[in-house]
Design a protein around this motif. Structure first.
Motif, short mmCIF file in Angstrom:
data_model
loop_
_atom_site.label_atom_id
_atom_site.label_comp_id
_atom_site.label_asym_id
_atom_site.label_seq_id
_atom_site.Cartn_x
_atom_site.Cartn_y
_atom_site.Cartn_z
N ARG A 39 -57.73 9.41 -29.82
CA ARG A 39 -58.51 8.17 -29.70
C ARG A 39 -59.59 8.40 -28.65
O ARG A 39 -59.35 9.07 -27.62
CB ARG A 39 -57.61 7.01 -29.27
CG ARG A 39 -58.35 5.67 -29.24
CD ARG A 39 -57.46 4.56 -28.71
NE ARG A 39 -58.19 3.29 -28.70
CZ ARG A 39 -57.75 2.19 -28.12
NH1 ARG A 39 -56.56 2.20 -27.48
NH2 ARG A 39 -58.46 1.08 -28.15
N ASN A 46 -64.11 -1.81 -24.58
CA ASN A 46 -62.70 -2.05 -24.29
C ASN A 46 -62.51 -2.95 -23.07
O ASN A 46 -61.47 -3.60 -22.94
CB ASN A 46 -61.97 -0.72 -24.04
CG ASN A 46 -61.89 0.15 -25.26
OD1 ASN A 46 -62.28 1.31 -25.23
ND2 ASN A 46 -61.37 -0.39 -26.35
N SER A 53 -67.45 -2.29 -34.35
CA SER A 53 -67.31 -1.32 -35.45
C SER A 53 -68.63 -0.94 -36.09
O SER A 53 -68.65 -0.12 -37.01
CB SER A 53 -66.38 -1.89 -36.53
OG SER A 53 -66.94 -3.04 -37.15
N THR A 86 -66.82 10.05 -35.15
CA THR A 86 -67.20 9.00 -36.09
C THR A 86 -68.62 8.55 -35.77
O THR A 86 -69.21 8.99 -34.77
CB THR A 86 -66.23 7.81 -36.00
OG1 THR A 86 -66.55 7.00 -34.86
CG2 THR A 86 -64.78 8.28 -35.90
N THR A 91 -66.96 7.77 -29.66
CA THR A 91 -66.27 8.97 -30.11
C THR A 91 -67.14 10.21 -29.90
O THR A 91 -66.63 11.27 -29.55
CB THR A 91 -65.86 8.87 -31.60
OG1 THR A 91 -67.03 8.88 -32.42
CG2 THR A 91 -65.05 7.62 -31.86
N ARG A 110 -67.71 9.30 -41.27
CA ARG A 110 -67.08 7.97 -41.27
C ARG A 110 -65.63 8.04 -41.76
O ARG A 110 -64.89 7.06 -41.68
CB ARG A 110 -67.87 7.02 -42.17
CG ARG A 110 -67.36 5.59 -42.14
CD ARG A 110 -68.26 4.62 -42.88
NE ARG A 110 -67.67 3.29 -42.88
CZ ARG A 110 -66.93 2.78 -43.87
NH1 ARG A 110 -66.70 3.51 -44.96
NH2 ARG A 110 -66.42 1.57 -43.80
N GLY A 113 -63.31 6.91 -39.38
CA GLY A 113 -63.99 5.94 -38.55
C GLY A 113 -63.26 4.61 -38.48
O GLY A 113 -62.32 4.34 -39.22
N GLU A 114 -63.75 3.77 -37.59
CA GLU A 114 -63.16 2.44 -37.38
C GLU A 114 -63.21 1.62 -38.66
O GLU A 114 -64.13 1.77 -39.48
CB GLU A 114 -63.94 1.72 -36.26
CG GLU A 114 -63.37 0.38 -35.86
CD GLU A 114 -61.99 0.48 -35.24
OE1 GLU A 114 -61.01 0.59 -36.02
OE2 GLU A 114 -61.90 0.43 -34.00
N ASP A 116 -64.01 -1.54 -40.92
CA ASP A 116 -65.11 -2.51 -40.89
C ASP A 116 -64.50 -3.90 -40.71
O ASP A 116 -63.78 -4.39 -41.58
CB ASP A 116 -65.91 -2.43 -42.19
CG ASP A 116 -67.16 -3.30 -42.17
OD1 ASP A 116 -67.19 -4.30 -41.43
OD2 ASP A 116 -68.10 -2.98 -42.91
N GLU A 121 -66.83 -8.92 -36.29
CA GLU A 121 -67.64 -8.03 -35.46
C GLU A 121 -68.22 -8.77 -34.26
O GLU A 121 -68.81 -9.85 -34.39
CB GLU A 121 -68.78 -7.42 -36.28
CG GLU A 121 -69.69 -6.48 -35.51
CD GLU A 121 -69.00 -5.18 -35.11
OE1 GLU A 121 -69.48 -4.54 -34.16
OE2 GLU A 121 -68.01 -4.81 -35.77
N SER A 174 -61.21 9.70 -32.98
CA SER A 174 -61.21 8.55 -33.86
C SER A 174 -60.89 7.28 -33.08
O SER A 174 -61.21 7.17 -31.90
CB SER A 174 -60.21 8.80 -35.01
OG SER A 174 -60.18 7.73 -35.92
N HIS A 175 -60.22 6.34 -33.74
CA HIS A 175 -59.97 5.01 -33.19
C HIS A 175 -58.50 4.64 -33.37
O HIS A 175 -57.77 5.30 -34.12
CB HIS A 175 -60.87 3.98 -33.88
CG HIS A 175 -62.32 4.36 -33.84
ND1 HIS A 175 -63.16 3.96 -32.84
CD2 HIS A 175 -63.06 5.14 -34.68
CE1 HIS A 175 -64.37 4.46 -33.06
NE2 HIS A 175 -64.33 5.18 -34.17
#
Length: 232
Positions: A39, A46, A53, A86, A91, A110, A113-114, A116, A121, A174-175
């Motif tokens: 991660r 955060n 995203s 990503t 990242t 992607r 990736g996170e 969507d 959002e 990544s996430h």
């Protein structure tokens, strides 16, 4: 800080007996020895615990920079042949700091990736969690976002691609959601609705068999969507 191998959990029974069940099918000439899933380090988004995203997103916080440099020390003796980030800046910054001046190919994809988050959002992550915990994995995310099943299919395809790569060791930054889903699936388990914590800048090592099992399990989940921690 040692690498964390993917381990069995004591809670749910494995879909296929975990790593001791039927062997997942590997590509005929897979050269992958280890996928190091990480991660991203602590990001500015955060701090406020808000959804982020859409690329490029915010970069690392001061804490995150220190974590990424610590990751560099952890990986100092890892023979990384490929670095994957990503489209989100957090990242990419983590990957660059972790690899430092190494002559290692970097790619942005992607695939891992996170998810969507659609209309969530920019809002509090707690709002998305409340919606996610109350809806099935194949429920469309409001505002044109991804369902958990759509994201899982994307993760599985990304794992297939990594298994076809010529590098022996791949570092993929990544996430939380993709990593937790992959780690659960690497044990042959469907993901839970409420995912466990994924620490920042901490490597989780999967061998090729675990990566193949994760891809297979995520595809199975997409065809029969149900959460492991909720009644079927």
């Amino acid at each position: 800080m040692p690498l964390r191998a993917c381990r069995e959990h004591a809670r749910d029974p494995a879909l296929r007996g975990g790593r001791h069940g039927a062997r997942a099918r590997l590509p005929e000439r897979s050269l992958l020895r280890a996928l190091l899933l990480v991660r991203h380090a602590h990001a500015r988004s955060n701090v406020s615990d808000r959804v982020s995203s859409k690329p490029p997103g915010e970069g690392l916080s001061e804490q995150g920079v220190a974590e990424a440099l610590g990751l560099r020390e952890t990986l100092a003796h890892a023979d990384v042949g490929l670095g994957v980030a990503t489209p989100l800046l957090r990242t990419q910054e983590t990957l660059e700091l972790a690899l430092g001046g190494r002559d290692v190919e970097r790619v942005v994809s992607r695939g891992l990736g996170e998810i969507d988050f659609g209309s969530f959002e920019g809002g509090p992550l707690a709002d998305y969690r409340e919606w996610a915990w109350a809806n099935a994995p194949d429920a469309p995310c409001p505002g044109g976002g991804e369902s958990r099943i759509e994201a899982a299919a994307r993760f599985a395809a990304a794992l297939d691609t990594l298994l076809e790569r010529p590098e022996g060791v791949v570092l993929a930054v990544s996430h939380a959601l993709p990593i937790r889903h992959v780690l659960e699936a690497a044990q042959g388990r469907f993901p839970p609705a409420r995912i466990g914590n994924v620490p920042h800048a901490t490597p989780h090592a999967l061998d090729a068999e675990a990566v193949a099992l994760a891809a297979e399990t995520l595809r199975a989940w997409a065809s029969a969507p149900r959460f492991a921690d909720l009644p079927g």
